[in-house]
Design a protein around this motif. Sequence first.
Motif, PDB file in Angstrom:
ATOM      1  N   THR A 167      72.220  34.113 -64.769  1.00 31.63           N
ATOM      2  CA  THR A 167      72.352  35.576 -64.791  1.00 31.63           C
ATOM      3  C   THR A 167      70.998  36.251 -65.018  1.00 31.63           C
ATOM      4  O   THR A 167      70.670  37.252 -64.362  1.00 31.63           O
ATOM      5  N   VAL A 210      78.933  42.339 -65.542  1.00 28.36           N
ATOM      6  CA  VAL A 210      79.428  41.504 -66.646  1.00 28.36           C
ATOM      7  C   VAL A 210      80.763  42.049 -67.112  1.00 28.36           C
ATOM      8  O   VAL A 210      80.874  43.227 -67.479  1.00 28.36           O
ATOM      9  N   ARG A 227      80.934  36.656 -64.836  1.00 23.24           N
ATOM     10  CA  ARG A 227      79.687  37.169 -64.281  1.00 23.24           C
ATOM     11  C   ARG A 227      79.841  37.259 -62.767  1.00 23.24           C
ATOM     12  O   ARG A 227      80.141  36.269 -62.106  1.00 23.24           O
TER      13      ARG A 227
END
Length: 342
Positions: free
Chosen positions: A310, A324, A329
């Motif tokens: 991420t 998020v 994710r």
Amino acid sequence: MPELTDTDRVAVYIDFDNIVISRYDQLHGDGAWRKDNARDARNEIAPKLTAARIDVGAILDFASSFGTVAITRAYADWSVPANASYKGQLVDRAIDLTQLFPASGTKNGADIRLSVDVLEDLFRLPDITHVVIVAGDSDYIALAQRCKRLGRVVVGIGVAGGTAKALISACDEFESYDGLPGVEAAPSRPTRGGAKAAAAAPPAEVAPVDAAPVDAAPAAKRAPATKRPAVAAKPTIVAPLATDPFISPTDGADGTVSDREATRLLVRALEFAHAKNEDAEWLNASGVKSQIKRLNPSFNEKTLGFSSFTDFVRSRGNLAEVQVDGQHRRIRLRDRAAKTGE
């Protein structure tokens, strides 16, 4: 006896000579093993052997992350002093040692024996799901391809700079030995002529700094220098052009993915995913990373300085964005028109 909960079973095969020699050459320069005749482990080169010592435990610990390690085999001429010095590590980890007396002065036949054993084990033990090949020799490309055709996941481990690029591509996943947890990363690999280049390089870089105080017009040159900190803004990541050739297995001389190629990998993976799921605005981050690993098995965001995938995507904020939602994710490719306007 407690029941094992892991369903994946792993077989590890180590071309020991290959990994030991590659690590030694990585630290001490190309051809250093042969030049130093390091196989004899003489007292004068003992410090160099110690510095290049392979951590067998780190290799097996990494292999265990894929499932239960059912087979561990290492292939070498164990009568060689340099290999015999690993007795403690090998015995402690219960590794099956295969003795290979060299049939000639240059080759011990480890690649042939290892390959035969792998295929025999896969046909004899159908529950093996992962094959870990610890080597860098291009001779193992055919073996990796055959294992994949038999439905096994192939994981490669090799020394950076000593692993064939085609072998990296043949694996489902590849990890540099330097990138294994617990292994100290090697410094920049020595190159031919490195000493001469290093001796010549400093004057070119240092000259402007040394010359500034005695310059006839110092004010004119110092003014731009005071503005440098203000220019030190975070550079915009440039998207790969549509006309760029498709990504190669790696564009790094040491076998690692460069920052530039990592960007190209991310964009290509997102483009592929969006093309397959035209109605999906957001894509699962783990699925995108899996696609990147299929494009280039040696991709690892940690080697690029990011603690998570991420964070890596966020560093390319002008190309992709992250959403998020709790533990989920999701990422997506930014609009092409917006990117070209930046």
